[in-house]
Design a protein around this motif. Sequence first.
Motif, mmCIF file in Angstrom:
data_model
loop_
_atom_site.group_PDB
_atom_site.id
_atom_site.type_symbol
_atom_site.label_atom_id
_atom_site.label_comp_id
_atom_site.label_asym_id
_atom_site.label_seq_id
_atom_site.Cartn_x
_atom_site.Cartn_y
_atom_site.Cartn_z
ATOM 1 N N ILE A 31 0.838 -1.205 0.000
ATOM 2 C CA ILE A 31 0.000 0.000 0.000
ATOM 3 C C ILE A 31 0.872 1.253 0.000
ATOM 4 C CG2 ILE A 31 -1.788 1.267 1.255
ATOM 5 C CD1 ILE A 31 -2.724 -1.416 2.375
ATOM 6 N N GLU A 32 1.959 1.232 0.740
ATOM 7 C CA GLU A 32 2.810 2.429 0.836
ATOM 8 C C GLU A 32 3.538 2.737 -0.463
ATOM 9 O OE1 GLU A 32 3.777 2.821 5.551
ATOM 10 O OE2 GLU A 32 5.194 1.666 4.348
ATOM 11 N N GLU A 70 -4.012 7.095 -4.801
ATOM 12 C CA GLU A 70 -4.554 5.762 -4.532
ATOM 13 C C GLU A 70 -4.364 5.390 -3.071
ATOM 14 O OE1 GLU A 70 -4.394 1.182 -6.301
ATOM 15 O OE2 GLU A 70 -3.217 2.783 -7.244
ATOM 16 N N ARG A 71 -3.258 5.818 -2.491
ATOM 17 C CA ARG A 71 -3.048 5.567 -1.065
ATOM 18 C C ARG A 71 -4.139 6.241 -0.230
ATOM 19 N NH1 ARG A 71 2.738 7.536 0.398
ATOM 20 N NH2 ARG A 71 1.912 7.178 2.503
ATOM 21 N N ARG A 72 -4.500 7.458 -0.604
ATOM 22 C CA ARG A 72 -5.555 8.167 0.125
ATOM 23 C C ARG A 72 -6.883 7.421 0.019
ATOM 24 N NH1 ARG A 72 -4.172 13.033 2.077
ATOM 25 N NH2 ARG A 72 -2.406 14.160 1.170
ATOM 26 N N GLU A 101 -7.425 0.557 4.459
ATOM 27 C CA GLU A 101 -6.579 -0.630 4.335
ATOM 28 C C GLU A 101 -5.203 -0.367 4.928
ATOM 29 O OE1 GLU A 101 -6.565 -2.692 0.478
ATOM 30 O OE2 GLU A 101 -8.199 -1.354 -0.097
ATOM 31 N N TRP A 102 -4.683 0.848 4.685
ATOM 32 C CA TRP A 102 -3.380 1.197 5.240
ATOM 33 C C TRP A 102 -3.423 1.197 6.760
ATOM 34 C CZ3 TRP A 102 -1.391 4.780 8.558
ATOM 35 C CH2 TRP A 102 -0.003 4.858 8.623
ATOM 36 N N ARG A 151 -1.790 16.923 7.126
ATOM 37 C CA ARG A 151 -0.383 16.723 6.810
ATOM 38 C C ARG A 151 -0.208 16.018 5.467
ATOM 39 N NH1 ARG A 151 0.628 11.322 8.527
ATOM 40 N NH2 ARG A 151 -0.950 10.571 9.984
ATOM 41 N N PRO A 152 0.919 16.274 4.810
ATOM 42 C CA PRO A 152 1.176 15.650 3.509
ATOM 43 C C PRO A 152 1.638 14.206 3.650
ATOM 44 C CG PRO A 152 3.031 17.022 4.149
ATOM 45 C CD PRO A 152 1.976 17.209 5.210
ATOM 46 N N LEU A 153 1.436 13.435 2.593
ATOM 47 C CA LEU A 153 1.958 12.075 2.545
ATOM 48 C C LEU A 153 3.378 12.107 1.995
ATOM 49 C CD1 LEU A 153 -1.095 10.164 1.030
ATOM 50 C CD2 LEU A 153 -0.343 10.106 3.407
ATOM 51 N N GLY A 154 4.224 11.250 2.505
ATOM 52 C CA GLY A 154 5.596 11.225 2.017
ATOM 53 C C GLY A 154 6.184 9.832 2.134
ATOM 54 N N PRO A 155 7.390 9.626 1.548
ATOM 55 C CA PRO A 155 8.009 8.290 1.537
ATOM 56 C C PRO A 155 8.799 7.968 2.802
ATOM 57 C CG PRO A 155 9.346 9.820 0.291
ATOM 58 C CD PRO A 155 8.131 10.594 0.745
ATOM 59 N N ALA A 156 8.990 8.956 3.709
ATOM 60 C CA ALA A 156 9.881 8.750 4.849
ATOM 61 C C ALA A 156 9.438 7.595 5.727
ATOM 62 C CB ALA A 156 9.985 10.041 5.666
ATOM 63 N N LYS A 157 8.147 7.507 6.003
ATOM 64 C CA LYS A 157 7.669 6.463 6.900
ATOM 65 C C LYS A 157 7.904 5.073 6.329
ATOM 66 C CE LYS A 157 6.315 8.901 10.327
ATOM 67 N NZ LYS A 157 7.042 8.816 11.611
ATOM 68 N N ARG A 158 7.796 4.931 5.016
ATOM 69 C CA ARG A 158 8.024 3.626 4.402
ATOM 70 C C ARG A 158 9.464 3.180 4.650
ATOM 71 N NH1 ARG A 158 6.625 4.762 -0.481
ATOM 72 N NH2 ARG A 158 8.621 4.830 -1.561
ATOM 73 N N ALA A 159 10.427 4.090 4.501
ATOM 74 C CA ALA A 159 11.828 3.756 4.745
ATOM 75 C C ALA A 159 12.066 3.435 6.218
ATOM 76 C CB ALA A 159 12.712 4.924 4.311
#
Length: 235
Positions: free
Chosen positions: A127-128, A134-136, A141-142, A184-192
């Motif tokens: 999902i990430e 699409e994530r929103r 599910e997330w 807040r904005p979505l970003g890739p940091a949490k996935r890492a």
Amino acid sequence: MPPRATQKQAEPDAVLVSQDVLSRLKGDILDGRFAPGARLRFAELQKTYEAGIGTLREALSHLLPEGLVELDANRGFRVAAISAEDLRDVSALHIEFEQRAIVESVRHGDDAWEAGLVLAFHRLAKIERLPREERRQRSSEWLAAHREFHRALVAACPSRWLLRLRAQMYDHMERYRLVSQRHRPLGPAKRAEHEAIRDAALARKPEQAGELLAAHLRETTETVLRHAPQFMPPP
């Protein structure tokens, strides 16, 4: 004899209804359907959950010691208020319990624990990796996958009490995080960050996994404080 048989058949249904109402009501409070501090009027709750006052009162009574609802003298139940001060208090305990739990989990985890963690991360990562829009659209599910990943990290912790306390603090932090989500904005940091925590856990490095998880949770708290101005104290 027939009346007794009827009563025995009805009891499981009543239990299932009660548990369903409790689960739905708790979920609606956590995701902000009921605003912090809002009164929980029985007439409205009966329409929403199609349940009687007795069932609703039982559900609310279960949420009272969890700190998700409050009881006003002569005015009934209301959703627990939120504040930056309360967030910092909840966050400190949440981080402490999560860090202790993951350290013990990594130390005691077996092959089945590893497999569960790998699967939970795989579901979350799928999902990430999706495009932002699409994530929103798949946010529910997330939320479920994210909760399961964090649960899988600590699943091998042998202390039942630590896991119970950790789960309660997770719910309170989830409430704050969901309140801030729309700001807040979505970003890739949490996935890492999730990937790094998984790698440390699977490499059987308990202290490193604990430090990475604590840093991950501290950053989440700061993000909530930055992006949820509706409960921030005035400067």
